[in-house]
Write a protein that holds these residues in place. Structure first.
Motif, mmCIF file in Angstrom:
data_model
loop_
_atom_site.group_PDB
_atom_site.id
_atom_site.type_symbol
_atom_site.label_atom_id
_atom_site.label_comp_id
_atom_site.label_asym_id
_atom_site.label_seq_id
_atom_site.Cartn_x
_atom_site.Cartn_y
_atom_site.Cartn_z
ATOM 1 N N HIS A 504 20.186 38.595 -15.767
ATOM 2 C CA HIS A 504 20.206 38.306 -14.139
ATOM 3 C C HIS A 504 20.235 36.661 -14.391
ATOM 4 C CE1 HIS A 504 20.111 37.962 -10.189
ATOM 5 N NE2 HIS A 504 19.155 37.116 -10.078
ATOM 6 N N GLY A 505 21.263 36.097 -13.886
ATOM 7 C CA GLY A 505 21.276 34.408 -13.748
ATOM 8 C C GLY A 505 21.935 33.886 -14.753
ATOM 9 N N VAL A 506 22.634 34.437 -15.755
ATOM 10 C CA VAL A 506 23.454 34.051 -16.617
ATOM 11 C C VAL A 506 24.957 34.108 -16.219
ATOM 12 C CG1 VAL A 506 24.628 34.311 -18.850
ATOM 13 C CG2 VAL A 506 22.137 34.658 -18.568
ATOM 14 N N ASN A 507 25.482 32.990 -16.270
ATOM 15 C CA ASN A 507 27.239 32.952 -15.796
ATOM 16 C C ASN A 507 27.952 32.830 -16.808
ATOM 17 O OD1 ASN A 507 26.590 32.979 -12.729
ATOM 18 N ND2 ASN A 507 25.289 31.309 -13.400
ATOM 19 N N LEU A 508 28.947 33.689 -17.135
ATOM 20 C CA LEU A 508 29.797 33.767 -18.032
ATOM 21 C C LEU A 508 31.128 33.985 -17.750
ATOM 22 C CD1 LEU A 508 30.374 33.943 -21.222
ATOM 23 C CD2 LEU A 508 30.272 36.268 -21.042
ATOM 24 N N LEU A 509 32.340 32.902 -18.245
ATOM 25 C CA LEU A 509 33.631 33.030 -17.882
ATOM 26 C C LEU A 509 34.355 33.517 -19.250
ATOM 27 C CD1 LEU A 509 35.832 32.630 -15.939
ATOM 28 C CD2 LEU A 509 35.689 30.269 -16.550
ATOM 29 N N ALA A 510 34.903 34.659 -19.000
ATOM 30 C CA ALA A 510 35.703 35.003 -20.273
ATOM 31 C C ALA A 510 36.793 34.327 -20.394
ATOM 32 C CB ALA A 510 35.967 36.615 -20.249
ATOM 33 N N LYS A 511 37.232 34.232 -21.817
ATOM 34 C CA LYS A 511 38.393 33.723 -22.245
ATOM 35 C C LYS A 511 39.524 34.552 -22.411
ATOM 36 C CE LYS A 511 36.418 29.696 -24.896
ATOM 37 N NZ LYS A 511 36.277 29.171 -26.330
ATOM 38 N N PRO A 512 40.731 34.421 -22.194
ATOM 39 C CA PRO A 512 41.354 33.036 -21.500
ATOM 40 C C PRO A 512 41.124 33.181 -20.034
ATOM 41 C CG PRO A 512 43.039 34.879 -21.813
ATOM 42 C CD PRO A 512 41.664 35.299 -22.437
ATOM 43 N N TYR A 513 40.717 32.181 -19.527
ATOM 44 C CA TYR A 513 40.522 31.922 -17.900
ATOM 45 C C TYR A 513 41.432 30.985 -17.393
ATOM 46 C CZ TYR A 513 38.121 27.721 -20.142
ATOM 47 O OH TYR A 513 38.004 26.660 -21.071
ATOM 48 N N THR A 514 42.097 31.257 -16.092
ATOM 49 C CA THR A 514 43.252 30.590 -15.607
ATOM 50 C C THR A 514 42.373 29.365 -14.615
ATOM 51 O OG1 THR A 514 43.037 31.809 -13.292
ATOM 52 C CG2 THR A 514 44.267 33.058 -14.874
ATOM 53 N N LEU A 515 43.386 28.401 -14.522
ATOM 54 C CA LEU A 515 42.943 27.263 -13.646
ATOM 55 C C LEU A 515 42.258 27.541 -12.532
ATOM 56 C CD1 LEU A 515 42.762 24.302 -13.049
ATOM 57 C CD2 LEU A 515 45.132 24.378 -12.220
ATOM 58 N N GLU A 516 42.829 28.924 -11.678
ATOM 59 C CA GLU A 516 42.389 29.302 -10.627
ATOM 60 C C GLU A 516 40.836 29.819 -10.617
ATOM 61 O OE1 GLU A 516 46.711 29.118 -10.224
ATOM 62 O OE2 GLU A 516 45.188 29.809 -11.625
ATOM 63 N N THR A 517 40.852 30.557 -11.961
ATOM 64 C CA THR A 517 39.309 31.216 -11.933
ATOM 65 C C THR A 517 38.364 30.045 -12.287
ATOM 66 O OG1 THR A 517 40.258 33.287 -12.485
ATOM 67 C CG2 THR A 517 38.392 32.990 -13.238
ATOM 68 N N LEU A 518 38.814 29.324 -13.227
ATOM 69 C CA LEU A 518 37.870 28.281 -13.630
ATOM 70 C C LEU A 518 37.429 27.376 -12.543
ATOM 71 C CD1 LEU A 518 36.722 26.353 -15.820
ATOM 72 C CD2 LEU A 518 38.562 25.060 -16.082
ATOM 73 N N SER A 519 38.401 26.889 -11.680
ATOM 74 C CA SER A 519 38.008 26.013 -10.540
ATOM 75 C C SER A 519 37.162 26.707 -9.557
ATOM 76 C CB SER A 519 39.211 25.380 -9.771
ATOM 77 O OG SER A 519 39.992 26.462 -9.224
ATOM 78 N N ALA A 520 37.395 28.081 -9.499
ATOM 79 C CA ALA A 520 36.627 28.822 -8.356
ATOM 80 C C ALA A 520 35.194 29.154 -8.641
ATOM 81 C CB ALA A 520 37.253 30.079 -8.167
ATOM 82 N N ARG A 521 34.936 29.225 -10.206
ATOM 83 C CA ARG A 521 33.641 29.274 -10.426
ATOM 84 C C ARG A 521 32.937 28.301 -10.656
ATOM 85 N NH1 ARG A 521 32.709 34.079 -13.641
ATOM 86 N NH2 ARG A 521 30.374 33.358 -13.401
ATOM 87 N N ILE A 522 33.456 27.198 -10.975
ATOM 88 C CA ILE A 522 32.813 25.851 -10.956
ATOM 89 C C ILE A 522 32.229 25.532 -9.519
ATOM 90 C CG2 ILE A 522 33.188 23.219 -11.466
ATOM 91 C CD1 ILE A 522 34.527 23.939 -13.878
ATOM 92 N N ARG A 523 33.239 25.644 -8.484
ATOM 93 C CA ARG A 523 32.604 25.303 -6.991
ATOM 94 C C ARG A 523 31.705 26.432 -6.679
ATOM 95 N NH1 ARG A 523 33.169 20.863 -6.829
ATOM 96 N NH2 ARG A 523 32.068 21.162 -4.762
ATOM 97 N N GLN A 524 31.703 27.419 -6.999
ATOM 98 C CA GLN A 524 30.553 28.247 -6.691
ATOM 99 C C GLN A 524 29.287 28.007 -7.153
ATOM 100 O OE1 GLN A 524 30.957 32.228 -8.489
ATOM 101 N NE2 GLN A 524 29.533 33.323 -7.106
ATOM 102 N N LEU A 525 29.277 27.630 -8.494
ATOM 103 C CA LEU A 525 28.026 27.177 -8.980
ATOM 104 C C LEU A 525 27.464 25.717 -8.449
ATOM 105 C CD1 LEU A 525 28.727 28.126 -12.685
ATOM 106 C CD2 LEU A 525 26.959 29.241 -11.281
ATOM 107 N N LEU A 526 28.545 24.882 -8.164
ATOM 108 C CA LEU A 526 28.084 23.575 -7.674
ATOM 109 C C LEU A 526 27.585 23.684 -6.311
ATOM 110 C CD1 LEU A 526 30.897 21.271 -9.144
ATOM 111 C CD2 LEU A 526 28.451 21.352 -9.701
#
Length: 539
Positions: A504-526
């Motif tokens: 719980h609390g660990v955030n993982l983005l699996a490769k390969p990631y798209t630009l949309e997914t990367l930006s969405a996950r980063i905005r969510q965490l920020l």
């Protein structure tokens, strides 16, 4: 002991002595034609029968008892007033164990009865030992087959996991640079079509790698305690589109299903893959039935679940999901290999052979079991057993559409593969972020310890160097508690995932990631960082 004689005096002469001897019980009867029935009733260890009787005689009794499987080996002593070699030879030829001339001395008769009884018991013990030996040999063969299958699947899993890891890194390089081309806007419309086709190929490759990782049980599971009923009930429409207009979808969901802990997205993929297999097996027409019910520990045990030729599910409560089709079915030989990746009975180009292998890996990684029941021409039933979880189901948060959104925060990218790192840094910079880059955790640690402030750490999981990515994230939390951490990886290494599940609390983005997914996950965490900072200020 069973005594068959038409003269009552036999009971007096023989029974008087034997009835007083310890360990001997005597049953007397005059009806020779009932010999088999009497033998079964008394569970006789020895049969004493007169030779000359009206109707069925002693020879007939020997024939009857020897012809019946239940009495074929019960010792028979033939009593006769005839001390004739020809008669004795005929009796032994028919299967008599002994021959006594009337009336034998009591102690001799008792000795012979005890001898034949002991021999009978010894024979039964020997037969039982041989049966048990055969059972043990069958169990040993089944265990050896299960071990061989498990070793084979583990070896394939290690190979596929390693291949998928490197494959995902290659896909990330391709994906990152293609997204950069789109962002630069320097590609002609014709060129943009080619870029989109290439990105579609990357996505297809990512699905392939994801299936391989699922089979290898190295796919990171975002597990949560869920109520399956809404998910399974709502699958009718989706599966209807998958199966086509000539197929029917029937759902049979028992009331009050227990909660389970599972990655809902992965479970959806499993059921979707099984539905695609069913569609192909039914040639587009037939009935696909999805059933779900609770099985307590005893019911699950009685369900006789066999996995890999002899492995049994642990004693626990389960939710059973069954996907049943009316297709062509499978032979035993096909079922033996059905869970192997890339094994398929479809023509070349019509299937990867990863659907069942992905389902196998996911269910195993989730702590459950998966089995097949099938016969040629009779369809297939896939049974998925997922362990019950007593916790309360988590609230369902529907994910919104992913859009490319940037910001002005500072992000530290830590990635040892230079091509991946440069593409990721360029994408984030084009989104407006202040981006720092490090080739490993040691270099990143020196930046943080030197006073560099960041809003988010985006780090690969496995890198060379003294520090691990997990240790780097802990260092960041000590120096900058409000900073967020987003891990990325080509597959779920043991450094983060425990039993295949992310803590719980660990955030993982699996490769390969798209630009949309990367930006969405980063905005969510920020956004989470901003919310936490606001709460601290208010307090």
């Amino acid at each position: 002991m069973l005594l068959i004689d038409d003269e009552l005096i036999a009971q007096d002469l023989i029974g008087d002595h034997l009835s007083r001897q310890p360990g001997i019980r005597l049953r007397y009867d005059q009806h020779a034609e009932r010999a088999i029935e009497l033998c079964r009733e008394t569970e006789a260890n020895v049969v004493l029968v007169d030779l000359r009787m009206p109707g069925a005689d002693g020879f007939d009794v020997i024939r009857m008892l020897r012809a019946n499987a239940d009495t074929a080996h019960v010792p028979i002593i033939l009593l006769s007033s005839e001390d004739d070699a020809e008669t004795k030879a005929r009796a032994f030829a028919l299967g008599a164990n002994d021959y006594l001339v009337k009336w034998p001395e009591a102690r001799e008769l008792e000795a012979r009865i005890r001898y034949h009884c002991a021999a009978y018991h010894a024979r039964r013990q020997r037969d039982a030992a041989f049966i048990e030996l055969r059972q043990r040999e069958e169990e040993l063969r089944a265990s050896q087959a299960a071990l061989h299958q498990a070793q084979k699947m583990e070896a394939i899993g290690q190979l596929t996991g390693g291949v998928a890891h490197d494959f995902n890194n290659v896909l990330q390089i391709i994906s990152g640079n293609l997204h950069l081309l789109k962002m630069l806007g320097l590609v002609s419309p014709q060129g943009m079509v080619r870029v989109e086709n290439a990105l579609a190929g990357v996505e297809r490759g990512a699905r392939l790698a994801s299936h391989l990782l699922a089979f290898a049980r190295r796919q990171p599971l975002q597990s949560a305690v869920v109520d399956l009923t809404p998910m399974l009930t709502d699958m009718d429409d989706m599966l209807g589109h998958v199966l086509g207009p000539r197929a029917n979808v029937v759902t049979d969901i028992a009331p009050h299903l227990w909660n389970i802990e599972v990655d809902v997205g992965q479970l959806n993929n499993v059921i979707l893959n099984l539905a695609i297999n069913a569609r192909d097996a039914m040639h587009g027409e037939g009935t696909l039935t999805i059933r779900a019910r609770n099985l307590d520990a005893d019911a699950a045990r009685l369900h006789k679940v066999n996995v890999a030729a002899g492995e049994h599910i642990p004693h626990a409560d389960y939710v059973l999901i069954e996907i049943v089709d009316t297709g062509v079915g499978m032979s035993d030989a096909v079922m033996q290999r059905a869970f192997e990746p890339f094994f398929t009975t479809k023509p070349t180009g019509q299937g990867t052979g990863l659907g069942l292998s992905m389902a196998y890996g996911f269910v195993k990684q989730s702590g459950g079991e998966i089995t097949l029941r099938s016969r040629p021409g009779e369809g297939t039933c896939v049974q998925i057993y997922l362990p019950r979880n007593e916790a309360v189901a988590a609230a369902d948060h529907a994910a919104g559409a992913e859009t490319v959104t940037g910001g002005a925060e500072t992000i530290l990218v830590v990635e040892d593969e230079e091509a991946v790192r440069s593409a990721t840094v360029a994408m984030l910079a084009d989104l407006g972020y202040q981006v720092l880059a490090s080739p490993d955790a040691d270099d990143a640690a020196r930046l943080l310890e030197g006073g560099t402030c960041i809003d988010l750490l985006f780090t690969d999981v496995i890198m060379p160097g003294r520090l691990t990515s997990l240790e780097l994230s802990e260092l960041l939390k000590r120096h900058q508690p409000q900073a967020q951490v987003l891990f990325t990886s080509g597959y779920a290494e043991g450094l983060l995932a425990h039993d295949g599940k992310l803590p719980h609390g660990v955030n993982l983005l699996a490769k390969p990631y798209t630009l949309e997914t990367l930006s969405a996950r980063i905005r969510q965490l920020l956004r989470q960082r901003s919310t936490a900072a606001t709460n601290i200020t208010a307090a």
